[in-house]
Enzyme design. Structure first.
Site, PDB file in Angstrom:
ATOM      1  N   CYS A  86       0.864  -1.176   0.000  1.00  0.00           N
ATOM      2  CA  CYS A  86       0.000   0.000   0.000  1.00  0.00           C
ATOM      3  C   CYS A  86       0.903   1.228   0.000  1.00  0.00           C
ATOM      4  CB  CYS A  86      -0.988  -0.023   1.166  1.00  0.00           C
ATOM      5  SG  CYS A  86      -0.273   0.111   2.806  1.00  0.00           S
ATOM      6  N   CYS A 160      -1.873   1.790  -4.048  1.00  0.00           N
ATOM      7  CA  CYS A 160      -0.602   2.466  -4.335  1.00  0.00           C
ATOM      8  C   CYS A 160      -0.548   2.998  -5.767  1.00  0.00           C
ATOM      9  CB  CYS A 160       0.592   1.563  -4.039  1.00  0.00           C
ATOM     10  SG  CYS A 160       0.493  -0.125  -4.665  1.00  0.00           S
ATOM     11  N   CYS A 164       2.683   1.244  -7.896  1.00  0.00           N
ATOM     12  CA  CYS A 164       2.749  -0.200  -7.669  1.00  0.00           C
ATOM     13  C   CYS A 164       3.629  -0.858  -8.734  1.00  0.00           C
ATOM     14  CB  CYS A 164       1.352  -0.813  -7.719  1.00  0.00           C
ATOM     15  SG  CYS A 164       0.320  -0.406  -6.299  1.00  0.00           S
TER      16      CYS A 164
END
Length: 212
Positions: A86, A160, A164
């Protein structure tokens, strides 16, 4: 590089000795020391207090070294590895890691990380998990690394966004969950319970029965 007091430097030497024993025949002492020092620097970047950095760096460096050894085949295991990602690695990913460790035991290796790690685990997330008998108070926000991402069999992302990591061949799951940041325990409980449901679902995909 972070400046450590004498007590912290002594703890660092002890940590290096411990890791050298654990990874004898897998990594040279110089490699272990390099990862340990780098782990200290990466953790200290967002830490509110540096007193516990050597202890946390031991855990972080061990995780990274195990990940490399798994990718290189010097540590052989059939245990699947899941990493939860996250933004701050302070709420959602910490609760998910806590649930999976609680439900799967040592049958799944679990990691977590953040794109912009916070300074501490969200106190409301800690309190909410305590209500169901899971202690995540010893967790600590940390960044994900190339090693931990590379060793993961399943990558679970939680808000995220574009930061990510995307690696071909990995199994991805994207969980849309409310961010517990700034929320009280009452508001975090529904997030906690939804994470439990999703963790149980992921374990079923991995054919791992809950221990509790």
């Amino acid at each position: 590089m972070v400046t450590l007091d004498l007590a912290a430097r002594n703890r660092l030497l002890t940590t290096a000795t411990i890791l050298n024993r654990e990874f004898t025949g897998i990594f040279a002492a110089e490699v272990i020391e390099c990862f340990l020092v780098e782990s200290i620097d990466r953790l200290a970047a967002g830490a509110a207090h540096t007193g516990f950095i050597p202890l946390l760096a031991e855990r972080f460096a061990r995780e990274r070294l195990r990940a490399i050894a798994k990718m290189e085949g010097t540590i052989m295991t059939d245990t699947p590895t899941v990493i939860f990602l996250c933004v701050h690695n302070a709420g959602r990913s910490q609760m998910a890691m806590g649930w999976m460790q609680h439900l799967a035991g040592d049958r799944i290796e679990v990691m977590s990380g953040g794109s912009d790690p916070g300074s501490q685990v969200n106190p409301s997330a800690v309190a909410a998990m305590e209500e169901v008998g899971i202690d995540i108070s010893s967790g600590y926000p940390k960044p994900w690394t190339d090693e931990t991402i590379g060793a993961a069999d399943v990558i679970v992302t939680m808000g995220c966004g574009d930061s990510c990591p995307v690696i071909p061949g990995k199994r991805y799951r994207d969980w849309e969950l409310d961010d517990p940041a700034g929320k009280g325990v009452a508001e975090v409980r529904p997030v906690r319970d939804e994470i439990e449901r999703r963790v149980r679902g992921l374990m079923a995909e991995l054919d791992v029965e809950p221990v509790t």
